[in-house]
Each structure stands twice: as structure tokens, then as C-alpha cells.
Design an enzyme around this catalytic site. Sequence first.
Site, mmCIF file in Angstrom:
data_model
loop_
_atom_site.group_PDB
_atom_site.id
_atom_site.type_symbol
_atom_site.label_atom_id
_atom_site.label_comp_id
_atom_site.label_asym_id
_atom_site.label_seq_id
_atom_site.Cartn_x
_atom_site.Cartn_y
_atom_site.Cartn_z
ATOM 1 N N ASP A 32 0.738 -1.001 -0.314
ATOM 2 C CA ASP A 32 -0.099 0.223 0.072
ATOM 3 C C ASP A 32 0.690 1.283 0.391
ATOM 4 O O ASP A 32 1.919 0.843 0.543
ATOM 5 C CB ASP A 32 -0.549 -0.596 1.341
ATOM 6 C CG ASP A 32 -2.331 0.850 0.859
ATOM 7 O OD1 ASP A 32 -2.087 1.646 -0.190
ATOM 8 O OD2 ASP A 32 -3.714 0.647 1.787
HETATM 9 C C1 NOJ Z 1 -3.684 3.906 -0.275
HETATM 10 C C2 NOJ Z 1 -5.416 3.307 0.228
HETATM 11 O O1 NOJ Z 1 -4.643 2.272 1.306
HETATM 12 C C3 NOJ Z 1 -5.214 2.146 -1.475
HETATM 13 O O2 NOJ Z 1 -6.481 1.448 -0.737
HETATM 14 C C4 NOJ Z 1 -4.909 2.647 -2.365
HETATM 15 O O3 NOJ Z 1 -5.570 1.984 -3.399
HETATM 16 C C5 NOJ Z 1 -3.952 4.291 -2.484
HETATM 17 N N1 NOJ Z 1 -3.648 4.316 -1.304
HETATM 18 C C6 NOJ Z 1 -3.614 4.031 -3.622
HETATM 19 O O4 NOJ Z 1 -4.161 4.758 -3.767
#
Ligand code: NOJ
Length: 733
Positions: free
Chosen positions: A290
Amino acid sequence: MDRLTNGQRERVESLLAQMTLDEKIGQMNQESPSIVGGFDVPFTELIEMMTDGRISKEEFEKIMSTAKQDYHEDEIRRGGVGSLMVQDPVKVNELQKIAVEESRLGIPLIFGLDVIHGFRSVYPIAIAEAGSFDTDLMERTARMAAKESRASGVAWHFAPMLDVARDARWGRVSEGPGEDPYLGSLFARAKVRGLQNDRSSAENYVAACLKHYIGYGAAESGRDYNTVSMAMHVFYNNYLKPFEAAVDEGAQTVMAAFNDLNGVPCTVNRFLLRDILKDSLGFPGFVVSDANAIRECVVHGIAEDDEDAGVKAALAGMDMDMGTEIYFKHLKKAVEDGKVPVGVIDEAVRRILSVKMWLGLFDHPYVSEEAMNRYATLPDEHVRLAREAALKSIVLLKNEGGLLPLSRDRKISLVGNLADSREEIIGAWAMSWREEDCVSIRQGMEEMFPGTRYFPCGGPEGDIVMDDVLRAGEYGDVIVAVLGELVSMSGEASSRADISLPGRQRELLEMLLETGKPVVLVLMNGRPLALEWENLYVPAIVEGWQLGIEMGHAVASVLSGEFNPEGRLSSSFPAVTGMCPVYYNHMNTGRPASKSKFTSRYLDAPFDALYPFGYGLSYTQYEYSDLEVADAGDRLEISVTVRNTGSREGRETVQLYMQDAAASLVRPVKELRGFRKAELAPGQAKTVHFELKKSDMGFYDNERNYHLEDGLFRIFAGGSSRDCLAAEIRLKF
Ligand code: NOJ
């Protein structure tokens, strides 16, 4: 990856053989455009600021139009980037050209984005759509989103979000299919099929990314990013299930969750990434971290510095680094120092290249002119699908005295700032929608009910405008109050410690009720709310969630009775926040809640959900009878009769639950095991049949052994997890 032809596999291997270590590590590096000068916020953070409401879409666009952005062209040229987060097709082509024509090996980039519930056409948020209990619909909305995004060059969706979520304080309940692992697994399969399976042309499909692997939905106290501890049997029987189903369906990528699970952050969790996902489930694709998560392992206290975090992540099986450049900056040295075997790098790169190959990116790296212009105006077919999804996701929670539906000649006072908003209907994470496609509730109501007049009165934030309240009370013969949450109140980083109606909205409701006019409450929100008071005093309540671009038409259609509501809750609603987490499939205890004191209950709150999982009313009524359960060898044959006892045609969601009454581990009081839709004319009865495979009646223990244990089982069928007929059967496996 067995979805590749032999020729494609050979192409991957031949590339791998030609790549330098730098080029290999480049493939493991995902960048997003960074803003140069002026301020210090990385692009991902900026996007998050917009999606969680810290800045508006307009502010975001203003910043982006004036800021100079670094798209990492030089790094791409040197083969140092494998993936980027970009959604503008012109930019996609420009950057892709550098990768394909100017980098040494010409490996295309994969462009990824958060396309959670639609791209240009925004559909209901996932918690709402899951409540349609319509897997065909879930698949079709995913397919449409894939086509729309691929026409912009986005070939990779950071979706579906599959976190089982039982605590409505957690803001991200909005993004996933709710509290139930069975419904979540069907949702998972449908989404993967929809995103990935139409491979008739490279323009029709994208790679899915299952997230957040895993346990994120169980963040302690519902507070985002918080620690997660759980017994492994709970993990295997609940949280892992949707991921298992989606991997089985062929999902190409997985995103690791931010949280730790039982002490080890998922980002560096070898047991989760290697042992379970890649080895035991046989996941053939690649895992991405993430955003910023590898660096956060230092803050987490599991790595000493960036390099250490990178080494731990790579060894654990993390194939791609989202946004920190830690792999890019430190992995080479770590390999040279012998901390990371080159085989680990090769494995990651093989997985990444294979997904790119599977996507057809090597042969179709660019977005065509025609594709770029394809959705200049949204095709009718897309609008119709958005409306169908919105209609099927609305849940009628209460309808005292048949206040609803409203005849079209009624004088309606439409109240609440949310009613007149186009951007609040789209939900968290929607980024590619256009205002001109959105139908607000006000617009939908004015079209459907010519006697509608709008009096804003107030909303989730700010004061109540008394004048409006008085005028609303004077004008309408019924008041429709659209209240709830702003988009920024759910989604990432949007946990709430009190999930009742925010701001002064309850007071506003009281004032509206005091006018003496009947009040219909239409909710617009991203999570289950605590509605004990509203349920006591407001005669009609409609759960409208955030339904996407066609929300206004869908709500008006349900209020007028043109569409008979059929949506169900994919998550239980507590009466008060203190009951969280509340979910129907909770474990049995030795002292189940009851009126007597020494049972598992609260002194000051009910013990049961206000509106349970699977619940939802209709403008007609259904009656259940004749539940029959027969042992048919390797399966149970179950039938139940459902009769439409009201005066309207309707579509009922008939639900099947089971309980293992006595087992070697305590089991949930009920577990969903099937559902069917029954279309019924007034007075009509149908017998609905289910087959329950005995092999699906077991459970995992803490060591992941699957148990099918002889003994007593209970079978339930009915219209919600609460209202069921019950039967018992003794089984020998
Ligand atoms: C953080 C989020 O937790 C995730 O769901 C997302 O896909 C990513 N950022 C990318 O934006």
C-alpha cells in the site's frame, strides 16, 4: 502464470535473462507523479487529501493545473519504473512511449488507479452494491468500469476491496462488501470476473488488485490503520475467505494492508504473503505494497531504517513498492551485500512481467485516438447500468403506516443540503466522474414530483436555517429530509467515534417532526449509522447510501413507487455506537444475550442490531413456510415456500443460513450459505430450492485444518439474518 501461452512465457523469460539488476528492480518500483516545488505533498497524499475531503476537487484541480509535476521521465527511460499512477490518456501515451521506445528493453509501464466503484460512470459504493445480493450486477458494473478506464490507459484497478468489516466506526466499511465472508466471496468472484474476463480485446479488461491483504477491516476500535489481533480460526473462516475466492477466480494482483496482523505488518509478513497467499493459495500474480507502507515499517518499529524495511519486504514476498522508492534506492545494494538473494528479485519481476504480458501491454501499450474520445458523452447503456445498480442498492428500513410510496402529485418539501449536491452522491475514491453526468436527489425529485420545493435547512455540518424549516413545514404535505454524511466522513482516514447522524441533523429532524407533517428520512452515508432515535420517531426511513451518478433518479423512483425497493443490508446497523462491532454471524457464547442480567448484554443499549444483515423492506410483504431439509448424500436439499402477501409485485431475496450446533470449536450463531431471488406477483407463492454441499458446511481450526464434524446442524431460511424459519438435521460426513 498459467494464463500465458507458451510463447508469452518464453518472452517473459527471455526478457528476464536480458535484464540488468537495475532494470529488474525498476520493474518493482511504482511511482506517482510528484509535485515539484511550492509544497511538499507527494501526489498520492494529494489524491488522498482530495478523496478524504481535506481539499475539494476544485482545489485539487487548481493545484494540479498550476503545479509542475515530475513524471519521472528520466527514470522511465533508464528502465527504473515499472508502474505509475496516472489517468490522463494523453499523459499515459507520452510516458508509455518513453518506456516502450526509449528504454533499453522497451518494457511497457502498467498504469494503476483506485477505481473502486466505477470510473467515469460511478456506481453505488461497494457496501451498498453488495446489498443488491445480485452478483450478475456486480460483475456488469466491474466490466463497464474496466472498459471505461482502459480507454484512458488505466489497465490496473486497485480493486476490489475485500476487507470483511464488522465495525462501522471504521470509515472504510464503505469500500467493501460488508460483514459477511460468504457474500464477500461472491462479490469478490463477480468483481474479478467483471474486471478481468472479457479478453475479447485488450481494451476490455484490466488486472484486479485484491486489497487490503489482510485483516485491515478488523482494525482495533474501528480506528484506521490500527493494530489487528485475531484468532487464526477467525482469520481463516472469515477474513481470508473473499481473498481465497478471488484468487481462485484468477485475480492478477494483490495489495498488502497497512496494518499488522498478530504483530507483523502485512507489508513484511512472510507467513501471509508467501506461505498463505503464494504457496498455499497458489496466487500466481504480484503483490504491491500500500502507499508508503514499506517506509512505514520503520515507524511501525519492525525495521531500523529504509533499507532494512526494503529487505524485509522483499524477503517476505512483496513484489512492488508503492511510492517510497526504497526498492529503487536500496535493493541493489542489499542484493550485492547478500541480504536479498537475486532469486527473490527474479521471482518478483517474473510475476510483474507476466501480468503485463497477460494484459496485452506488450502488444497494445497505447491508448488509441478513438478510445480516448469514446466516452466524450456517457453512452446511454452506461447510464442505465448506473441507474439499475443504484435502484437495486436502496434499502427500505422503515415504512410505518405505508407512508411510502408517495403519489406523484404530492406537495413535497425537500430538505437537507445533501439533496442538492452532485458531488456527495459519488462516495469516497471516485476520481474520474464528471459533474455533468451526476443527477442530484433534488433534480431527480423535481423531475418525478412536479410539486417538489427545496428548502436546504442544513446538513452534516453547520447550522440549521430556521427560516427554511418553517417554510418547509408550511409548504409540503410531506417532508422528505435527505440527511447523512459527507463523502469525506467515510473512506480512508475517516473513522468516527460516534456514528449517529453528524452535526445538528437529529435536531433538524426533531424540528421537522414538530411541524406535524409526515417525514420521510432519506439517508446518504458511507457506513451503517446508529439510528435508534430515528427508528423510534421517524415514520419512514430509506437507506440511500452514496449511489453514484444516477442517485437522484433512483431515489425518486423508489419514493414514487415506480421501483419497489429490494436492496438488503450487507452490514448490520447498531442502535447506538457503543454496540460496535455488531454483526450477525457472531460466535455463540455460554450466555447469549437475553433479558436476564447475567447474559452477554449491555445495561444501557439493546444487544441486537437495530437493522440486521440481510434486512430490507419492500412495498409488499412476504411470508415464509414449509422449510424442508433432506439429506441427499453429498449435499442437503433444502426448500422453503415464500408467498407475496401484499398487493404489489416484488422481488424477495430468500436467504439460507446454517449453524453447526456443537463442534470442536465454538461456531457462529448463523452463517450465510446461499441466497436466491424470487419474483412474486401479489398472492403468488413459490418454493425456492437450495443445495448445500456438505463439504461447504465445515470450518477451519487455528492450524488451518478443515473440519467436517458429525452431529447436529441447524438450517435457517428467511428474509433476513434475523427473520428465519429453522430446522434441525443430524449429519454424518
Ligand atoms: C492507500 C489506500 O489504502 C489504498 O486503498 C489505495 O489503493 C492506495 N492508497 C493508492 O491510492
